[in-house]
Design a protein around this motif. Sequence first.
Motif, PDB file in Angstrom:
ATOM      1  N   ARG A  22       0.818  -1.223   0.000  1.00 29.58           N
ATOM      2  CA  ARG A  22       0.000   0.000   0.000  1.00 29.58           C
ATOM      3  C   ARG A  22       0.848   1.268   0.000  1.00 29.58           C
ATOM      4  N   ALA A  47      10.346 -12.310   1.434  1.00 27.76           N
ATOM      5  CA  ALA A  47       9.243 -12.801   2.282  1.00 27.76           C
ATOM      6  C   ALA A  47       9.187 -14.313   2.055  1.00 27.76           C
ATOM      7  N   PHE A  86      12.326 -16.199   1.370  1.00 33.75           N
ATOM      8  CA  PHE A  86      13.266 -15.942   2.466  1.00 33.75           C
ATOM      9  C   PHE A  86      12.597 -16.189   3.803  1.00 33.75           C
ATOM     10  N   ALA A 121       6.538  -7.856  11.256  1.00 34.81           N
ATOM     11  CA  ALA A 121       6.143  -7.805  12.665  1.00 34.81           C
ATOM     12  C   ALA A 121       7.373  -7.510  13.538  1.00 34.81           C
TER      13      ALA A 121
HETATM   14  P1  NAP Z   1       1.734  -7.934   7.098  1.00 36.58           P
HETATM   15  O1  NAP Z   1       0.794  -7.521   6.029  1.00 36.58           O
HETATM   16  O2  NAP Z   1       1.322  -8.978   8.068  1.00 36.58           O
HETATM   17  O3  NAP Z   1       3.088  -8.400   6.375  1.00 36.58           O
HETATM   18  C1  NAP Z   1       4.081  -9.151   7.026  1.00 36.58           C
HETATM   19  C2  NAP Z   1       5.142  -9.554   6.025  1.00 36.58           C
HETATM   20  O4  NAP Z   1       6.133 -10.338   6.692  1.00 36.58           O
HETATM   21  C3  NAP Z   1       4.629 -10.381   4.867  1.00 36.58           C
HETATM   22  O5  NAP Z   1       5.289  -9.963   3.699  1.00 36.58           O
HETATM   23  C4  NAP Z   1       5.065 -11.808   5.245  1.00 36.58           C
HETATM   24  O6  NAP Z   1       5.176 -12.502   4.053  1.00 36.58           O
HETATM   25  C5  NAP Z   1       6.395 -11.534   5.927  1.00 36.58           C
HETATM   26  N1  NAP Z   1       6.856 -12.564   6.855  1.00 36.58           N
HETATM   27  C6  NAP Z   1       6.220 -13.049   7.948  1.00 36.58           C
HETATM   28  N2  NAP Z   1       6.997 -13.947   8.580  1.00 36.58           N
HETATM   29  C7  NAP Z   1       8.151 -14.038   7.874  1.00 36.58           C
HETATM   30  C8  NAP Z   1       9.364 -14.776   8.027  1.00 36.58           C
HETATM   31  N3  NAP Z   1       9.559 -15.639   9.045  1.00 36.58           N
HETATM   32  N4  NAP Z   1      10.347 -14.575   7.117  1.00 36.58           N
HETATM   33  C9  NAP Z   1      10.190 -13.732   6.097  1.00 36.58           C
HETATM   34  N5  NAP Z   1       9.072 -13.004   5.903  1.00 36.58           N
HETATM   35  C10 NAP Z   1       8.064 -13.157   6.785  1.00 36.58           C
HETATM   36  O7  NAP Z   1       2.216  -6.676   7.978  1.00 36.58           O
HETATM   37  P2  NAP Z   1       2.146  -5.121   7.596  1.00 36.58           P
HETATM   38  O8  NAP Z   1       0.783  -4.609   7.875  1.00 36.58           O
HETATM   39  O9  NAP Z   1       2.724  -4.910   6.243  1.00 36.58           O
HETATM   40  O10 NAP Z   1       3.096  -4.481   8.725  1.00 36.58           O
HETATM   41  C11 NAP Z   1       4.499  -4.594   8.688  1.00 36.58           C
HETATM   42  C12 NAP Z   1       5.096  -3.694   9.772  1.00 36.58           C
HETATM   43  O11 NAP Z   1       4.733  -2.356   9.526  1.00 36.58           O
HETATM   44  C13 NAP Z   1       4.615  -4.001  11.190  1.00 36.58           C
HETATM   45  O12 NAP Z   1       5.666  -3.696  12.088  1.00 36.58           O
HETATM   46  C14 NAP Z   1       3.485  -2.992  11.393  1.00 36.58           C
HETATM   47  O13 NAP Z   1       3.276  -2.689  12.761  1.00 36.58           O
HETATM   48  C15 NAP Z   1       4.065  -1.794  10.656  1.00 36.58           C
HETATM   49  N6  NAP Z   1       3.062  -0.841  10.182  1.00 36.58           N
HETATM   50  C16 NAP Z   1       2.151  -1.208   9.233  1.00 36.58           C
HETATM   51  C17 NAP Z   1       1.246  -0.281   8.764  1.00 36.58           C
HETATM   52  C18 NAP Z   1       0.245  -0.640   7.681  1.00 36.58           C
HETATM   53  O14 NAP Z   1      -0.422   0.273   7.216  1.00 36.58           O
HETATM   54  N7  NAP Z   1       0.144  -1.881   7.279  1.00 36.58           N
HETATM   55  C19 NAP Z   1       1.243   1.021   9.278  1.00 36.58           C
HETATM   56  C20 NAP Z   1       2.183   1.372  10.249  1.00 36.58           C
HETATM   57  C21 NAP Z   1       3.102   0.428  10.676  1.00 36.58           C
HETATM   58  P3  NAP Z   1       5.025 -14.092   3.883  1.00 36.58           P
HETATM   59  O15 NAP Z   1       3.753 -14.477   4.514  1.00 36.58           O
HETATM   60  O16 NAP Z   1       5.076 -14.295   2.391  1.00 36.58           O
HETATM   61  O17 NAP Z   1       6.219 -14.617   4.570  1.00 36.58           O
END
Ligand code: NAP
Length: 498
Positions: A22, A47, A86, A121
């Motif tokens: 996004r 990922a 990864f 995370a």
């Molecule tokens: P998300 O949609 O749950 O994405 C998590 C990512 O991590 C996915 O690409 C997942 O891909 C990957 N992943 C999970 N476990 C993994 C592993 N063991 N090795 C490698 N990759 C792994 O989370 P998000 O919403 O994008 O948020 C990410 C961070 O940004 C968090 O810290 C959140 O607090 C922060 N944040 C997000 C937003 C927002 O708008 N989304 C706003 C402010 C802050 P796979 O499943 O393919 O592994």
Amino acid sequence: MTSINQKSIIVIFGATGDLANRKLYPSIYRLFRKGKLSENFSVVGVARRPLTNEEFRNNVKKSIHQYEHDEIEYDQFAEHFHYIPFDVTDLAHYQELNDLLSQLDEKHRTEGNRIFYLAMAPEFFGTIAANLKSEGLTDTSGWTRLVIEKPFGHNLESAQVLNDQIRHSFREEQIYRIDHYLGKEMVQNIEVIRFANAIFESLWNNQFIANIQITSSETLGVEDRGKYYESSGALRDMFQNHMLQMMALIAMEPPIKLTPEEIRSEKVKVLRALKPITEDDVNNYFVRGQYDRGIVEEKAVNAYRESNGVEPESNTETFIAAKLLINNFRWAGVPFYIRTGKRMSTKSTEIVIQFKDLPMNLYDDKDKQMHPNLLVIHIQPGEGITLHVNAKKEEHGTTPTPIMLNYQNIENDKMNTTEAYEVLLYDCMCGDSTNFTHWDEVALSWKYVDIIAKAWERKADNFPNYLSGSTGPKDSERLLSRDGFHWWNVTEKGYTER
Ligand code: NAP
């Protein structure tokens, strides 16, 4: 900062996630289109999902298309993107990544410069930082920088543990902690409005300012983020970071120079000057709320406790109103009221500076109080500044009538408005850490917030206590009325109402 074509490889951990899709890909694309990225850049997504480069590039294209409706210069842009399946806990994957980075460095002549963006995370932050160092990914001929998303810890203790882990691998000046509010156009404007206008800076103190109000309200509820929100609440999700950062920018002394170090040092002084509160005192300064069912934008909506991932008896706050005092010469006696909540009547982030009243009213209706002068900084969704003054209007004779001097940042062309993430990514590439949070600020904010969290954990509140679509619990009004004030809800269209 002047525009420089930046040379670097950006490695995105969590490349298939929500934030990357996004915010990050559209922002990188805009930088590319604006010519801020030269040919010398590459993006490596990692990922767990087993995507090919082709599939990854298609996903990136799709996410850009959702936000940018122009014919994108796709092929030339996409060839800079690469993907590696990864697992961040598997050391062998770091070796593979390092080999790819070396090849790309040669191909795109990125001079060994690497940004590691952790869009994952927070429990993985420490592990990734440690593995990047142990597997040699930080040993390059250029610079390396680590970008970290919020939340940075859950309290001071866990933030300290996380910081210690990261600091084993990266020096403080290599760490860029994102607070995306600091990338917003009008938050960055606070500094310019204050330090480029004699009329404001000379009045910016307790002799002339009655109170300052900082509000960030959303109409949305927690939607599908209930599980995350249960462990955070408005205190940790909004107050500890975005709200305290905006307050620090409003309250800081003019820095001797506009460098990251000098600005940070002034912000830190504000956080150090916050009047400490004790757990027993919290109820006199803080109000918490949780939304009930209600009507938002003419639609019936459910209560927080009815959302997915939320406990039926949850004691998590979705609303906060606070009164903060800053014990220094400039601000002694001036309340800073801070308010943030979900499922409010309007979506708006704004800062209202209310100036003190004149000593007397010379005009016709002497018993009536004149409208106070207000300076309003509209941060979102509208961007602008309004100054509320009194003037004569023909239909009211000589009775002073409130009028508004209004500046609105009109978006003629969507591509010209800069997204916070675009600004912050570019700052990071340029090595400008002004709009990122330093550890000292994080630690001081948690120290203050921990006391409130502890007091609230001790005792459950009478939740839910405000209707969805309202302005929050009644106690939020009382917090100000006790001091003879009320909240201003000011829209950039020019209406001021209670
Ligand atoms: P998300 O949609 O749950 O994405 C998590 C990512 O991590 C996915 O690409 C997942 O891909 C990957 N992943 C999970 N476990 C993994 C592993 N063991 N090795 C490698 N990759 C792994 O989370 P998000 O919403 O994008 O948020 C990410 C961070 O940004 C968090 O810290 C959140 O607090 C922060 N944040 C997000 C937003 C927002 O708008 N989304 C706003 C402010 C802050 P796979 O499943 O393919 O592994």
